[in-house]
Scaffold this motif. Sequence first.
Motif, PDB file in Angstrom:
ATOM      1  N   ALA A 522       0.826  -1.208   0.000  1.00 55.35           N
ATOM      2  CA  ALA A 522       0.000   0.000   0.000  1.00 55.35           C
ATOM      3  C   ALA A 522       0.862   1.260   0.000  1.00 55.35           C
ATOM      4  O   ALA A 522       0.595   2.211  -0.746  1.00 55.35           O
ATOM      5  CB  ALA A 522      -0.930  -0.010   1.213  1.00 55.35           C
ATOM      6  N   LEU A 523       1.921   1.279   0.834  1.00 52.02           N
ATOM      7  CA  LEU A 523       2.790   2.456   0.863  1.00 52.02           C
ATOM      8  C   LEU A 523       3.635   2.528  -0.402  1.00 52.02           C
ATOM      9  O   LEU A 523       3.822   3.614  -0.969  1.00 52.02           O
ATOM     10  CB  LEU A 523       3.693   2.431   2.095  1.00 52.02           C
ATOM     11  N   ALA A 524       4.130   1.378  -0.861  1.00 51.59           N
ATOM     12  CA  ALA A 524       4.964   1.366  -2.064  1.00 51.59           C
ATOM     13  C   ALA A 524       4.225   1.950  -3.250  1.00 51.59           C
ATOM     14  O   ALA A 524       4.817   2.632  -4.095  1.00 51.59           O
ATOM     15  CB  ALA A 524       5.408  -0.061  -2.375  1.00 51.59           C
ATOM     16  N   ASN A 525       2.930   1.719  -3.309  1.00 55.40           N
ATOM     17  CA  ASN A 525       2.139   2.181  -4.448  1.00 55.40           C
ATOM     18  C   ASN A 525       1.205   3.326  -4.095  1.00 55.40           C
ATOM     19  O   ASN A 525       0.323   3.678  -4.863  1.00 55.40           O
ATOM     20  CB  ASN A 525       1.367   1.004  -5.038  1.00 55.40           C
ATOM     21  N   SER A 526       1.434   3.893  -2.900  1.00 54.16           N
ATOM     22  CA  SER A 526       0.763   5.127  -2.487  1.00 54.16           C
ATOM     23  C   SER A 526      -0.756   5.035  -2.594  1.00 54.16           C
ATOM     24  O   SER A 526      -1.416   5.915  -3.156  1.00 54.16           O
ATOM     25  CB  SER A 526       1.285   6.302  -3.326  1.00 54.16           C
ATOM     26  N   ILE A 527      -1.325   3.963  -2.029  1.00 55.79           N
ATOM     27  CA  ILE A 527      -2.773   3.747  -2.102  1.00 55.79           C
ATOM     28  C   ILE A 527      -3.476   4.594  -1.035  1.00 55.79           C
ATOM     29  O   ILE A 527      -3.303   4.380   0.164  1.00 55.79           O
ATOM     30  CB  ILE A 527      -3.106   2.247  -1.935  1.00 55.79           C
ATOM     31  N   ASN A 528      -4.269   5.527  -1.466  1.00 54.49           N
ATOM     32  CA  ASN A 528      -4.892   6.494  -0.556  1.00 54.49           C
ATOM     33  C   ASN A 528      -5.888   5.857   0.411  1.00 54.49           C
ATOM     34  O   ASN A 528      -6.007   6.276   1.574  1.00 54.49           O
ATOM     35  CB  ASN A 528      -5.593   7.589  -1.356  1.00 54.49           C
ATOM     36  N   THR A 529      -6.649   4.859  -0.066  1.00 52.67           N
ATOM     37  CA  THR A 529      -7.694   4.281   0.790  1.00 52.67           C
ATOM     38  C   THR A 529      -7.101   3.620   2.029  1.00 52.67           C
ATOM     39  O   THR A 529      -7.697   3.664   3.109  1.00 52.67           O
ATOM     40  CB  THR A 529      -8.505   3.244  -0.001  1.00 52.67           C
TER      41      THR A 529
END
Length: 770
Positions: A522-529
């Motif tokens: 999630a952090l690696a791909n900057s997932i906002n949710t």
Amino acid sequence: MATKKAPKKTKKDNSNAKHIRTFWKLFAGFLGIILLFFLLASWGVFGSLPDETSLENPEKNLATEIVSSDGKTIGKFYKENRTPVPFDSLPDHLVNALIATEDARFYDHSGIDGKGTLRAAIFLGSRGGASTITQQLAKQLFTEQVSRNIIQRGLQKIKEWIIATRLERRYTKEEIITMYFNEYDFVNQAVGIESAANIYFDKPPMALTTVESATLVGMFKNASLYNPIRNEEGVKNRRNVVLAQMEKYGYISESVMDSLQALPLEIKFTPQGHDEGSATYFREYARSFMEDWIKENPKPDGSKYNIYQDGLKVYVTIDSKMQEYAEEAVKKHMAKLQIIFDEQNENNKTAPFRDISEKETEGILNSAMRKSDRWREMKQQGKDEDEIIASFNKKTKMRIFSWKGDIDTLMTPMDSIRYHKSILQAAMMSMTPQTGEVKAWVGGIDYKHFKYDMVKKGKRQIGSTFKPFVYATAIDQMHMSPCDTLPNTLYTIPSGRHNLIEPWTPKNSGGTYGGMVNLKYALANSINTITARLIDRVGPRPVIDLVQKMGVDTEKMPEVPSIALGTPDVSVYEMVGAYSTFANEGVYVEPILIQRIEDKNGTVLYQNVPKTKDVISKETAYVTVSLMEGVTQSGTGTRLRGTWATGSPVYKKAMTGYPYDFKNPIAGKTGTTQNNSDGWFMGMVPNLVTGVWVGGDDRATHFGSITYGQGATMALPIWGMYMKSCYEDKDLNVSTANFTKPEELSIETDCAKWREGASDIEGIPDEFDF
């Protein structure tokens, strides 16, 4: 015996004797008048002479030097750009060139060369002057330039003779030579031999070659006339005269003279003006620091230090090589990025602005007009506003910035404002996290044209680079692991919770949802949710408290969930300091720039004492770093590995220096703000943390799409090129090792199946970009 009578004196004999007596009387009277003139001059009748104290300690305006951590002078503050050097720092051929050209009998006289004076008097100066080196020094130190009026010039010459003899009694020949070299103004802000050697040849005096020494000595005749920047042919001819004099007096052979005279004039002009040279933005910060320090730290006698003439030495943490690499990376990438930006604006009718109305555009330009130097200067002249505004719409000659060099043009000041608003800006700072030492500081792209420092003064929205603080808070509070999974679905925080006035439902960039993803992905791909779910669990206040402990000014930071996606305005300086806490095992060290200050005698006046603060545990820091390593392993920072976007013409066009092909551990985070106004990249290795920001002077100046407007394209290449240069320079010892792992680690970070579940998400590629 008749006596012989003495011959009678004739009138002619009497007349000769009378003339002889008259001559000697006149001669004695002349000598008496000369002696009287000397006595009157020494008594100060024709103007004051230096007292004993002044002769022992001739007053000089000594520049304050800024000395880098690797011993290089990277800047100066001065009224006159003078830094004295001792005699043993002057090469023999430099001293020999001076004596051969200016005063061949220097070691044989006591300040006045009788033979030379007689020759000058007989031939009226046509066969050379009579001024010795000591007399010329006396003229520089203690007498003022006067008109060519013969009486005034004669009186000045008498003063020079008197002062010269006094100087000879008080100083050795070597000291006189040294003072002469340190005093002379070589023009182009080069006062003294140290400045001259560095400005004209980019080296210290001891490193000068014989031909370079001859060039500088040739300037003693008339530095304005023999200016290497304006009169190359004249300087070369004068240099060859000096070389001929050195051969005449046996300092070099005829064959050496011939070979040296045949050489071209090779000047490496390295100006040291306040707007030029290395680390210009940092030097302005250092000036501000010094002015504040001086207010609180007077001299022992109660007077204030003067940074422009007291010869202080300011030892700073900046590394001259790392600073050079940082500035070069900014220059290379921004010049290329500007071309792409200009291409995208060719059909933009509101260029360089986007997504704003005509009225908003007018507001930006008018605001810039009222903040300009022209506006302030005309206000001080008493001009009314209508007259000032009218002047901004009249064409005038001016010099504007371009990446190919400054351009002289004719345009209105208002058009100039709009033009410079179209130039993309950048800032970066690099710091050793364990000590707080700032190694590189680039506050903008060109200090001469854009003086606002975006490292410390400028604050911009930080986008996703804020997310690691949210994750760190969740790890610290709830002991969460990078392997923990959460649903990647739209998530709404209802009104009333966390000070929300209305519900907040953030969306993912690219609109991709579905499945369960772990925190590392999630952090690696900057997932906002996922970030929204985390801040809902921990609350905004703990996150704000965390970054406040890490040196971020949180006074204006709203206590709302949206800060999780990077809505706050933060400076590069604050971000680098905060990220360094993660690399330094949870300990925040306040960034250090000034190590110590010494006076001209080497007495330490100030010594920095590092300020540290324990913020988070070693475990929390390490786990957060582990999360950010995922960004460069398989996320928005994978371009640093040299495998992403290979063959893509779009990204090859923007990625300056690509591929970087780093193999070592790197933790980092990209950041992109709304409308692509700001691009960030924060990158860390164990002993170096570097932050980069890129954007327009105004948020309305931005790319039209995320293709080029994201942090991975705008800012990351600068970090990549900079680090590549740092790694190639083995003397810098930039780490390629793993981050320090705590001995006792209770949170799992090595998730063998950390991407488990990600394959179920429709539309997410292996290296999702945003």
